[in-house]
Design a protein around this motif. Structure first.
Motif, PDB file in Angstrom:
ATOM      1  N   CYS A  56       0.841  -1.209   0.000  1.00  0.00           N
ATOM      2  CA  CYS A  56       0.000   0.000   0.000  1.00  0.00           C
ATOM      3  C   CYS A  56       0.870   1.251   0.000  1.00  0.00           C
ATOM      4  CB  CYS A  56      -0.935   0.009   1.211  1.00  0.00           C
ATOM      5  SG  CYS A  56      -2.260  -1.212   1.088  1.00  0.00           S
ATOM      6  N   ARG A  57       1.957   1.196   0.755  1.00  0.00           N
ATOM      7  CA  ARG A  57       2.864   2.360   0.775  1.00  0.00           C
ATOM      8  C   ARG A  57       3.486   2.578  -0.605  1.00  0.00           C
ATOM      9  NH1 ARG A  57       7.385   2.540   5.047  1.00  0.00           N
ATOM     10  NH2 ARG A  57       7.786   4.402   3.820  1.00  0.00           N
ATOM     11  N   ILE A  58       3.860   1.487  -1.277  1.00  0.00           N
ATOM     12  CA  ILE A  58       4.450   1.615  -2.621  1.00  0.00           C
ATOM     13  C   ILE A  58       3.455   2.292  -3.567  1.00  0.00           C
ATOM     14  CG2 ILE A  58       5.209   0.296  -4.648  1.00  0.00           C
ATOM     15  CD1 ILE A  58       6.481  -1.724  -2.604  1.00  0.00           C
ATOM     16  N   LEU A  59       2.192   1.836  -3.538  1.00  0.00           N
ATOM     17  CA  LEU A  59       1.189   2.414  -4.453  1.00  0.00           C
ATOM     18  C   LEU A  59       0.855   3.857  -4.083  1.00  0.00           C
ATOM     19  CD1 LEU A  59      -1.224  -0.628  -4.953  1.00  0.00           C
ATOM     20  CD2 LEU A  59       0.408   0.336  -6.593  1.00  0.00           C
TER      21      LEU A  59
ATOM     22  N   ALA B  87      11.004 -10.706   0.381  1.00  0.00           N
ATOM     23  CA  ALA B  87       9.956  -9.823   0.907  1.00  0.00           C
ATOM     24  C   ALA B  87       9.810  -8.575   0.041  1.00  0.00           C
ATOM     25  CB  ALA B  87      10.265  -9.431   2.348  1.00  0.00           C
ATOM     26  N   GLY B  88      10.925  -8.028  -0.416  1.00  0.00           N
ATOM     27  CA  GLY B  88      10.876  -6.837  -1.266  1.00  0.00           C
ATOM     28  C   GLY B  88      10.218  -7.133  -2.603  1.00  0.00           C
ATOM     29  N   ALA B  89      10.568  -8.291  -3.169  1.00  0.00           N
ATOM     30  CA  ALA B  89       9.962  -8.692  -4.449  1.00  0.00           C
ATOM     31  C   ALA B  89       8.458  -8.874  -4.275  1.00  0.00           C
ATOM     32  CB  ALA B  89      10.610  -9.979  -4.958  1.00  0.00           C
ATOM     33  N   VAL B  90       8.066  -9.521  -3.177  1.00  0.00           N
ATOM     34  CA  VAL B  90       6.640  -9.757  -2.930  1.00  0.00           C
ATOM     35  C   VAL B  90       5.916  -8.420  -2.718  1.00  0.00           C
ATOM     36  CG1 VAL B  90       4.958 -10.743  -1.311  1.00  0.00           C
ATOM     37  CG2 VAL B  90       6.938 -12.093  -2.031  1.00  0.00           C
ATOM     38  N   ALA B  91       6.520  -7.523  -1.948  1.00  0.00           N
ATOM     39  CA  ALA B  91       5.869  -6.237  -1.665  1.00  0.00           C
ATOM     40  C   ALA B  91       5.597  -5.478  -2.968  1.00  0.00           C
ATOM     41  CB  ALA B  91       6.738  -5.397  -0.729  1.00  0.00           C
ATOM     42  N   GLN B  92       6.596  -5.459  -3.866  1.00  0.00           N
ATOM     43  CA  GLN B  92       6.393  -4.720  -5.119  1.00  0.00           C
ATOM     44  C   GLN B  92       5.448  -5.453  -6.066  1.00  0.00           C
ATOM     45  OE1 GLN B  92       9.866  -3.262  -7.512  1.00  0.00           O
ATOM     46  NE2 GLN B  92       8.587  -3.955  -9.207  1.00  0.00           N
TER      47      GLN B  92
END
Lengths: 483, 209
Positions: A29-32, A250-255
């Motif tokens: 959500c923070r990325i978007l 985790a970073g790959a999944v988050a993005q």
């Protein structure tokens, strides 16, 4: 364990805790919200803006969490897919598992000669028939990139081949929305009309963002077309960890999750309630060779995250199984493909594709496909779990046989032994009888099976008038494109 | 004070701050900027390249060393007037029209850059006329074309055709790459070279530049 997979009689598998799921969701959500995405499609940008997204001076679209909540609320939590005969055969929800082949490999590895070459139309048709014949494979994909037709017609002709050579549902790749429209036309002809197809879907459309955080025109155009026509669709990033996404799992999944959710938001804004398939995959960059690798342990972990997230979101899940980065159908291919298949089954991934991929998706191996059919059968047996009712605890049988007895002659054995897993390829005979039967290796048995399928399997044919309609769609497309 | 020899070690260690500090100190002490580049910074990146080839170092580490070297080169360049900054050649590179994929192209760009090439990266979705304009402006020895989609591969041929029409074809070598691209396709459209991965792309460019 609320969002763990749950299979028969107690089997469960979890990758993430509830707190980890919430942390990933929050990061996405923070990325978007803070980073935003670039949308190369006017209607989509407009839909997002009207829905409450903010477009900044650099042209990035920032998506607030409220939009994601609304999309998650309106998207269905389950999708049924129907075969060409109108029978429900795939139920994408909860921890149900289904397997299928892959699309568009560049190289056909000839199972009998070992030769590597471009795919011909005839070889793709044969490969689809093999998938049709294998009982553990639930859906077909296009297998190989046709080298003997005009490039602009490849996706349409692949789809006609799938319809003609299999009754199984399909997952479809299409270069643009007009191609999807033609594919929809062909599917409608095969299943009995547009309205029926809309309510009893026969194929899933595969769309993807261009990572990081870009929505290309064609993908979005297809996504919106699918929403409008209620074609089940995914928006699945193929993460190249260390290049197109962060290098950590985790970073790959988050993005990738942010990208999938962004696709979902757009899809649900276009047509709330239209079916959406959640998921994505990864192929981390090998930092020595710069090759994106399939089926490494990190990718299996990533898929565990996808499956837990899908249940957390109440969305059907999309993933991978039975594939490898090995160059040949060899021990590496079998180790990687088997591991992926068993893990995918435990993870409870609803729709797993790419069974038969080697060389990280560049080459297709029908030998691997046939072997995986049995591996999937083994995995499915494991998912049944252990029945612990009194009949299965068998204390009465133990009483009957008693110390020093033999269960071979007991009625309980006779009653239940057929429930045990049975091989179709593996050999359980003694050395001498195996030797007497020709001492055939697994590889030879696989080839024999392939040969007999190729010679004998006849898929349920299409009615002649349906074939004509399909051919007419192909012809009209050729005329339109001036081919 | 740290010496030119130390600079080489700082590049290998990818210590960008120490490279900057040392370069600035050497320049302030009146050291020849070209000597700093040729005897301090470039031997560092060459050593990194050797270690990479031997398998003792990975691409992300090479990238960090390249950034450290560039930070030093940028400082030294400010003190050079008129003299040519040494490089391995100029390459104009881009993803062809209709294609937004740039991961592979960026990898090649970064690795060429790390190997001392002057890279002019035109980005993604680059139409043929933009390649032509860039060739006229930068006079590269190589043009690199990238495509990930089978549907955009024909745009590679369009660039080659445009180079012919502009009478520029014999002034540049054209190399192509991308997942669906092959040597056979390179031959078919008349490209001068093809490489299946980024490391081999660098070798190819060194060979034909």
């Amino acid at each position: 364990m609320e969002y763990a997979s749950k299979h028969g009689d107690g089997i469960a598998f979890r990758t993430l805790t509830l707190q980890q799921l919430k942390d990933i969701h929050s990061a996405s959500c923070r990325i978007l919200d803070e980073v935003g995405v670039i949308v190369h499609h006017d209607e989509a940008a407009d839909l997002l803006k009207k829905g409450g997204a903010y477009i900044d001076s650099k042209g990035r679209t920032h998506i607030p969490e409220a939009l994601i909540k609304r999309a998650l609320h309106s998207a269905p939590s389950r999708i049924t897919l129907y075969n060409r005969l109108g029978e429900p055969v795939i139920w994408m929800e909860k921890s149900n598992v289904h397997f299928g082949a892959g699309s568009d490999t560049l190289v056909y590895l000839d199972p009998f000669t070992g030769e590597r070459r471009d795919w011909t139309t005839e070889e793709v048709a044969t490969a689809i028939r093999v998938v049709d014949a294998l009982p553990q494979l639930d859906f077909v994909m296009s297998m190989g990139l046709l080298s003997d037709v005009d490039k602009r017609m490849i996706n349409r002709i692949q789809y006609a081949l799938m319809l003609k050579n299999s009754v199984k549902p399909q997952v479809v790749i299409a270069e643009d929305a007009p191609t999807v429209a033609d594919i929809t036309e062909m599917a409608a002809a095969a299943v009995g009309g547009r309205e029926k197809l809309k309510n009893m879907p026969h194929f899933v459309l595969y769309c993807e963002p261009t990572s990081p955080l870009q929505l290309p025109f064609e993908s979005v155009d297809k996504l919106l077309y699918a929403a409008e026509n209620k074609i089940p669709v995914n928006f699945a990033c193929g993460a190249v960890e260390g290049a197109s996404t962060p290098v950590t799992v985790a970073g790959a999944v988050a993005q990738a999750n942010a990208e999938a959710l962004c696709g979902l938001v757009l899809h649900q804004l276009k047509n709330p309630g239209a079916p959406f398939l959640y998921g994505f995959g990864g192929s981390p960059l090998d930092m020595r060779t710069m090759v994106a690798c399939y089926a490494v342990p990190e990718v299996l972990l990533l898929q565990g995250c996808v499956c837990d997230l899908s249940r957390f979101y109440s969305l059907p899940s999309w993933g991978y199984a039975g594939c490898s980065s090995s160059k040949d159908f060899d021990e590496q291919a079998i180790a990687e493909a088997t591991m992926f298949t068993v893990m995918g089954a435990l993870q409870g991934c609803n729709l797993m594709h790419d069974v038969f991929y080697i060389e990280s998706g560049r080459t297709g191996s029908l030998e691997l496909l046939v072997l995986m059919d049995e591996v999937i059968s083994r995995a499915r047996h494991i998912l049944k779990g252990v029945n612990t009712t009194p009949e299965y605890l068998a204390v009465d049988a133990v009483k009957r046989v008693g110390p020093g007895g033999n269960y071979l002659g007991d009625a309980h054995t006779a009653k239940h032994f057929r429930e045990k897993w049975q091989p179709t390829l593996s050999d359980f005979s003694t050395y001498s009888s195996w030797e007497a039967a020709g001492a055939k290796s697994m590889r030879e048995r696989i080839r024999e099976r392939l040969r007999s399928i190729m010679q004998e399997h006849k898929p349920v044919p299409l009615a002649p008038e349906v074939e004509e309609k399909i051919d007419a769609v192909i012809k009209q497309a050729k005329d339109r494109l001036g081919i | 004070m740290a010496s030119i020899k130390d600079l080489t070690e700082f590049v290998i260690q990818a210590d960008i701050e120490k490279v900057k500090e040392t370069t600035a100190a050497l320049l302030a002490a009146g050291e020849d900027p070209l000597k700093i580049i040729n005897e301090g910074l470039i031997p560092g990146i060459n050593e990194v390249g050797e270690r990479f080839k031997e398998g003792n170092l990975f691409v992300p580490e090479m990238m960090m060393s390249a950034q450290a070297m560039k930070a030093g080169v940028d400082l030294a360049k400010e003190k050079i007037e008129g003299a040519d900054i040494p490089n391995a050649g100029t390459i104009v590179i881009g993803t062809v029209a209709g294609d937004l994929h740039d991961i592979g192209k960026n990898l090649v760009s970064m690795m060429l850059d790390s190997s001392g090439f002057n890279v002019v990266d035109l980005g993604v979705d680059v139409p043929a006329d933009k390649f032509i304009a860039a060739v006229k402006e930068h006079k590269p020895s190589i043009v690199g074309l990238s495509a990930l989609l089978t549907t955009t591969m024909p745009a590679m041929k369009e660039v080659i055709d445009a180079l012919k029409e502009s009478n520029l074809r014999d002034q540049v070598k054209v190399v192509i790459g991308g997942a669906p691209v092959s040597q056979a396709y390179a031959d078919e459209i008349g490209a001068d070279g093809y490489a299946p991965d980024a490391a081999l792309a660098v070798e190819l460019c060194k060979k034909i530049a």
